[in-house]
Design a protein around this motif. Structure first.
Motif, PDB file in Angstrom:
ATOM      1  N   TYR A   1       4.230   5.314  -5.933  1.00 50.95           N
ATOM      2  CA  TYR A   1       4.297   5.175  -7.384  1.00 50.95           C
ATOM      3  C   TYR A   1       3.278   6.078  -8.086  1.00 50.95           C
ATOM      4  O   TYR A   1       3.248   6.130  -9.310  1.00 50.95           O
TER       5      TYR A   1
ATOM      6  N   ASN B   1       0.821  -1.211   0.000  1.00 52.68           N
ATOM      7  CA  ASN B   1       0.000   0.000   0.000  1.00 52.68           C
ATOM      8  C   ASN B   1       0.857   1.263   0.000  1.00 52.68           C
ATOM      9  O   ASN B   1       0.531   2.244  -0.673  1.00 52.68           O
TER      10      ASN B   1
ATOM     11  N   ASN C   1      -4.603   6.704  -3.120  1.00 55.72           N
ATOM     12  CA  ASN C   1      -4.412   6.252  -1.738  1.00 55.72           C
ATOM     13  C   ASN C   1      -4.206   7.398  -0.751  1.00 55.72           C
ATOM     14  O   ASN C   1      -4.158   7.168   0.449  1.00 55.72           O
TER      15      ASN C   1
ATOM     16  N   PRO D   1       5.000  -2.008  -6.876  1.00 56.32           N
ATOM     17  CA  PRO D   1       3.681  -2.594  -6.598  1.00 56.32           C
ATOM     18  C   PRO D   1       3.289  -3.711  -7.557  1.00 56.32           C
ATOM     19  O   PRO D   1       2.522  -4.601  -7.180  1.00 56.32           O
ATOM     20  N   LYS D   2       3.808  -3.693  -8.768  1.00 52.98           N
ATOM     21  CA  LYS D   2       3.489  -4.760  -9.719  1.00 52.98           C
ATOM     22  C   LYS D   2       4.276  -6.030  -9.434  1.00 52.98           C
ATOM     23  O   LYS D   2       3.881  -7.113  -9.875  1.00 52.98           O
TER      24      LYS D   2
ATOM     25  N   GLU E   1      -4.522  -3.332 -12.764  1.00 57.91           N
ATOM     26  CA  GLU E   1      -4.510  -4.096 -11.515  1.00 57.91           C
ATOM     27  C   GLU E   1      -5.837  -4.826 -11.331  1.00 57.91           C
ATOM     28  O   GLU E   1      -5.863  -5.989 -10.906  1.00 57.91           O
TER      29      GLU E   1
ATOM     30  N   LYS F   1       2.306   1.734  -3.490  1.00 49.86           N
ATOM     31  CA  LYS F   1       1.306   2.181  -4.462  1.00 49.86           C
ATOM     32  C   LYS F   1       1.109   3.690  -4.356  1.00 49.86           C
ATOM     33  O   LYS F   1       0.965   4.378  -5.371  1.00 49.86           O
TER      34      LYS F   1
ATOM     35  N   ASP G   1      -3.496   2.327 -14.804  1.00 50.65           N
ATOM     36  CA  ASP G   1      -2.855   1.470 -13.808  1.00 50.65           C
ATOM     37  C   ASP G   1      -3.892   0.762 -12.941  1.00 50.65           C
ATOM     38  O   ASP G   1      -3.757  -0.429 -12.627  1.00 50.65           O
ATOM     39  N   GLU G   2      -4.947   1.490 -12.560  1.00 47.16           N
ATOM     40  CA  GLU G   2      -6.004   0.880 -11.756  1.00 47.16           C
ATOM     41  C   GLU G   2      -6.734  -0.205 -12.547  1.00 47.16           C
ATOM     42  O   GLU G   2      -7.044  -1.270 -11.999  1.00 47.16           O
TER      43      GLU G   2
END
Length: 1088
Positions: free
Chosen positions: A253, A247, A906, A282-283, A609, A250, A605-606
């Motif tokens: 980034y 978290n 976030n 995060p990936k 994911e 993320k 990106d969202e």
């Protein structure tokens, strides 16, 4: 390359919370800044961009080594262990010498069985420092060492409970308790002035790093690294990625500055360990397995791969005895060979890289590009003389307002703000970075050419002799003073081997003195210095970790003198021009990073994911999904569960009898010179004079307040506003503070400089002033996006008291609005702005309302009085401007939502506050213990992977809740409201827990300070109307806090009822979600 702190909830410093959140538990009111060093890959302590990831966690369990008072040896009786003593404990002496620069006898030892190396420095510094450092180069971007660094502090073999460090911290007088990672090493330092406490800390840390509970507990790995979050039960409808490390990364980034630093480091080092993101991508983080986690700990957290540091006035023989108990449990390992960092080979030609970063769609994207040029300066570590020379060159070209590279970049009209990484030498190979933000895409090439042309010009023309001398003096002053401010001196020495702190020093964000005033029970602006031994440790490790001599980085005297002699003999051009040619003009290992704004990147990106998670869910059976949902619930229960009482008692702790009954005494005399009150503090400052001259701002028109932070700043003189409520008064105090320091015997120079800056400098340079406005605007916009809790806290205070309103005008959302308007006004009405600046000068600068504060030894103070008198005689006797009044000024109470369209998903912030004095509450020192306990238990336990805290300002009476990072806004408000219920129905506090809470509070009150900070804090108490009787009374109330006081304080909070105010800072979608459940709760305003 930044440093990340794992310290969970204890240090209200610039550290990053551990347990479940990473952003620092901001020091109450408004966190310091500090100094916020963003995690991973490259960071921005001005002189050093390193991947030092501060992380912390607080846990505990089983008793530490029993230590009796008879085991200790007085400092003046301590002797360095000879070969016979070292042999007795299984060590051999490698070298020994006295280091005059830090007045320490240093001995380098090696453990014969494992090969572990130990640096043992003995001196008269009571603030003892221990550190253990492991070389931990990553092999991928899974963030494994980031997760390990956090997790090992969550319980161990001897202390098998996840709250070990929480327990340890609250029962300790530590001045430092944390851990942090770099791209290639992980450091675990502690410090304390109390010998018994110090050895307790050492034992807990050694057990934590060598025998952590986390390598046997899969749930700790899940909680700290990553796991699947499940929404819905018994079969989850939606999966998500969760975990403290994941978290946090993320969030990072999504930040342009972090993306730029990461891209720069990875492009400079494509072929070695620095090419990975040690903090975690995060990936990639979800690819990390528990088996890898355990394997890496076993391999790298081993004595053979460790460097150990001791510093201070404790018994050096006792140090070896403690280490032997752990080291003898291990055999030699091959880890030192496997952890070596291979150097990056230099490129044969430059490289260009284009990266996208997420941006809002409500601005002119054509002018939101960023460009940064990076050089890898050498294919091997530099010798100390070259490092110092390079540091002086860095200072010459970048570190002052008149520095040619800085000046050229800021005056070209191409940018919004400068990216001034400069020299970074904390890794195996040094590098240099420079660039601009807010650049038009069409001007990228112009920026590159401007930088290159400037280096060509400097190589040919060199520098003025007096400019070189000034930079040399600045570097030498910093080295000799070794004033770590917020850093332990022993750790400073350790870090010096690591690299840059010798050159950089530590800087306090002066503006926060006006806003961050509520950290301690008596309201003092304590700078909370870390031990000097800590910065020395990190300086040393920077070479030691690469198998170089750890003593050499601490010995700057000889290479500095040789450099000065060389410049005197050959001239500065003969020294600096070859360096410019070698490291910049003729260096093909150059990487240019262009950052392009992309308003769709965040959503892409969202979506990517979400697609991965949907595929993962589709591959699972119903039973898999049920188990996953069940496991997610168990993690929440784990976080909320309490450690067994018998385990809690096993954690070593001081007792109330170990605490001094009286507050720390700071000698202070109030006298009169030329009709002005002068405070003097007779303290040993090692030959330096520290002084503050303050001027009352109460005569200033309120419309001029936002201009005050822009008033002036130069060289070693800092000028900034300070505002605070005053004990027992309705009206606040508000001053402009001028701070400076000088070597004893040069006080006349200091006061001459202050006088020149205040009275002679003319406000005629519109381009330079515009640069300053743009820089402040960029800084405030970054604060809004990444530290929105500061903005929320300032806004709420502005609704509840006049001091808060004044501070918000100079450092909150109102200040940002003013800066935007001012930036446009500068081109239209510079004469009007210049006139306003002159009016500020006429309003403030006079003997009427002036105070002087000086901290030094008695002789230096006496010698300085005549120069103070001369300085005061130069001042006008009174202000030439009619007095103004802003008594009672504040915003109308209410609930506000500040919309930030470019906010990372976030990053959501919300606060709630009220003034307890409005209920009739009378201040009691127990409020400090109770609010601290709420933070360490209720707020921390409810945070999960996020961050939240409360703070009480005893001067104004404002009690605030604030959340930051990924908290759901409605959830945060619910937690704030449930606090009364926690104090009444869910308070699991026994006598031992209460004792620890009291000890933890006293530790904050008695925070370690260097002499200059003691004098400054004493002066701030004087300004705030805090007497020695007040301090003694509060201390007695703190020490006598009872369980009944918690129930009474709950009633005080409950009595506030409908007088709460709330402020949120978030992207519009987050506010919309909250408005769905709480319609019309907020008045909405857009900030960016």
């Amino acid at each position: 390359m930044d440093r990340r702190s794992f310290l969970s909830r204890k240090l209200p410093l610039r550290c990053f919370a551990t347990s479940s959140t990473y952003s620092s538990r901001p020091s109450p009111a408004l966190p310091k800044r500090r100094r916020h060093v963003p995690p991973s890959l490259s960071s921005g302590l001005r002189f050093n961009i390193i991947n030092r990831h501060f992380f912390s966690s607080l846990s505990s369990s089983t008793p530490a080594t029993t230590i009796k008072s008879s085991d200790f040896i007085a400092a003046d009786a301590v002797e360095i262990p000879n070969e016979v003593v070292a042999e007795k404990f299984g060590f051999e002496k490698v070298s020994e010498e006295f280091i005059g620069e830090c007045s320490s006898r240093a001995i380098l030892l090696r453990h014969k069985k494992t090969g572990a190396e130990v640096m043992s420095l003995s001196n008269d510094d009571q603030n003892k420092v221990f550190g253990i450092v492991f070389r931990t180069p990553p092999k991928d971007s899974s963030g494994i060492f980031h997760a390990l660094g956090r997790s090992v502090l969550l319980g161990s073999k001897k202390y098998p409970l996840t709250g070990t460090l929480d327990q340890l911290s609250n029962g300790s007088l530590h001045t430092f308790l944390d851990a942090f990672t770099y791209p290639d090493r992980t450091c675990f330092p502690v410090a304390s002035p109390n010998t018994k406490d110090f050895y307790n800390l050492v034992d807990v840390y050694l057990d934590a790093v060598f025998f952590p509970y986390s390598v046997r507990d899969y749930q700790i790995f899940q909680k700290e690294a990553w796991h699947f979050g499940a929404k819905g039960y018994p079969v989850p409808e939606i999966l998500s990625y969760q975990g403290a490390v994941l978290n946090k990364m993320k969030g990072l980034y999504a930040q342009p500055d972090y993306i730029l630093r990461r891209a720069s480091q990875q492009a400079l080092f494509p072929d070695n360990a620095y090419g990975f993101d040690s903090a975690g991508d995060p990936k990639v983080i979800p690819k990390l397995t528990f088996e890898q986690f355990k394997e890496f700990h076993q391999k790298y957290y081993h004595p053979s791969n460790a460097r150990i540091w001791f510093y201070g006035d404790d018994d050096p023989t006792e140090r070896l005895r403690i280490l032997r108990e752990y080291f003898d449990m291990f055999e030699a390992s091959s880890a030192p060979n496997e952890s070596k960092i291979e150097p990056q080979k230099l490129f044969s030609e430059p490289v260009r890289i284009v990266e996208k970063y997420p941006s809002g769609d409500g601005c002119d994207l054509k002018k939101k590009h960023m460009v940064c040029i990076n050089w890898l300066l050498s294919d091997k570590p530099l010798d100390l003389e070259t490092e110092i020379t390079l540091g002086i060159l860095d200072h010459l070209i970048l570190r002052t307002p008149a520095s040619p590279l800085r000046k050229a970049l800021l005056e070209n009209g191409l940018r919004e703000a400068i990216i001034d990484g400069g020299v970074e030498d904390e890794l195996l190979q040094p590098q240099f970075s420079i660039g601009l933000k807010g650049v038009s895409g069409d001007d990228i090439q112009k920026v590159e050419e401007l930088i290159t042309d400037l280096f060509v010009k400097l190589a040919e023309e060199g520098f003025e002799t007096d400019v070189v001398e000034a930079s040399m003096n600045a570097i030498e002053f910093s080295l000799r003073e070794n004033n770590t401010q917020s850093f332990p001196q022993g750790l400073s020495l350790m870090l010096r081997s690591i690299g840059k702190l010798a050159k950089e020093g530590f800087e306090t964000d002066a503006l926060e003195a006006s806003t961050n005033k509520n950290e301690f029970p008596n309201g003092e602006n304590n700078t909370k210095p870390f031990p000097r031994g800590l910065s020395l440790m990190l300086r040393s490790v920077g070479k030691w970790i690469y198998d170089l001599n750890p003593i050499e980085p601490l010995k700057y005297e000889k290479p500095l003198m040789e450099l000065k002699a060389k410049i005197a003999k050959e001239g500065s051009n003969a020294v600096f021009s070859p360096l410019i040619g070698k490291f910049f003009l003729n260096n093909s290992h150059r990487v240019t990073i262009e950052m392009q704004p992309d308003p769709l990147k965040a959503s892409r990106d969202e979506d990517a994911e979400r697609e991965i998670l949907e595929k993962a869910k589709a591959s699972m059976t119903l039973n898999d999904l049920h188990e996953l949902s069940k496991a997610a619930g168990q993690l929440v229960q784990l976080r909320m569960s309490l450690d067994p009482q018998d385990a809690l008692k096993s954690v070593p702790s001081l007792s109330l009898l170990d605490l001094p009954k009286e507050p720390i005494h700071v000698p202070s005399e109030v006298g009169d010179i030329s009709g002005v009150k002068v405070l003097q503090h007779d303290l040993c400052t090692d030959g330096f004079l520290y002084s503050e001259v303050v001027f009352n701002m109460r005569s200033l028109k309120e419309e001029l307040l936002p201009l005050v932070p822009l008033f002036w700043k130069t060289g070693g003189i800092s000028i900034y506003p300070f505002t605070s409520s005053v004990r027992g008064q309705q009206d606040p105090c508000s001053y402009i503070i001028v701070r400076g320091k000088v070597i004893a015997g040069r006080s006349e120079d200091l006061f001459n400089m202050i006088n020149f800056v205040l009275q002679e400098v003319q406000f005629t340079d519109q381009p330079r002033f515009k640069q300053f406005v743009s820089q402040n605007k960029a800084r405030m916009e970054n604060t809004l996006r990444c530290m929105g809790h500061r903005i929320a806290g300032a806004r709420m205070n502005a609704m509840l008291n006049t001091a808060g309103w004044i501070s918000e005008q100079m450092g909150g959302a109102s200040y940002l609005e003013y800066l935007r308007a001012l930036e446009e006004k500068l081109d239209q009405d510079w004469a009007g702005v210049s006139s306003s600046l002159e009016e500020i000068r006429r309003s403030l600068i006079s003997r009427n309302g002036c105070l002087v504060n000086m901290t030094a030894d008695g002789r230096t103070l006496a010698d300085s009085e005549k120069h103070v008198s001369k300085f005061l005689d130069w001042l006008p006797s009174s202000s030439s401007v009619a007095a103004a009044s802003w008594n009672g000024a504040r915003f109308a109470p209410g609930n506000e939502a500040i919309l930030v369209p470019t906010q990372p998903e976030n990053n959501k912030y919300i606060g709630k506050a009220a003034n307890l004095y409005d209920t009739g509450y009378q201040l009691d020192g127990n409020a400090c213990v109770i609010s601290k306990y709420i933070n360490d238990t209720w707020m921390s336990d409810c945070s999960l992977y996020q961050g939240g805290y409360c703070v009480f300002d005893p001067l104004s009476g404002v009690f605030s809740f604030l959340s930051y990072d990924q908290w759901d806004l409605e959830r945060a408000l619910e937690v704030f409201d449930w606090t009364v219920g926690f104090l009444r129905r869910e308070l699991y506090l026994n006598d031992d827990g209460l004792t620890r809470a009291i000890i933890g509070t006293i530790r904050d009150v008695d925070a370690y300070q260097l002499p200059d900070a003691k004098g400054y804090s004493s002066f701030l108490r004087y300004l705030r109307g805090i007497s020695e009787e007040d301090r003694k009374g509060e201390r007695e109330e703190i020490l006598s806090t009872s369980l009944e006081d918690f129930e009474e304080f709950a009633s005080v909070i409950e009595a506030v009822k409908d007088k709460w105010v709330s402020v949120a800072v978030a992207r519009p979608s987050a506010i919309d979600c909250l408005e769905w459940d709480l319609p019309n709760y907020f008045q909405v305003k857009k900030a960016l």
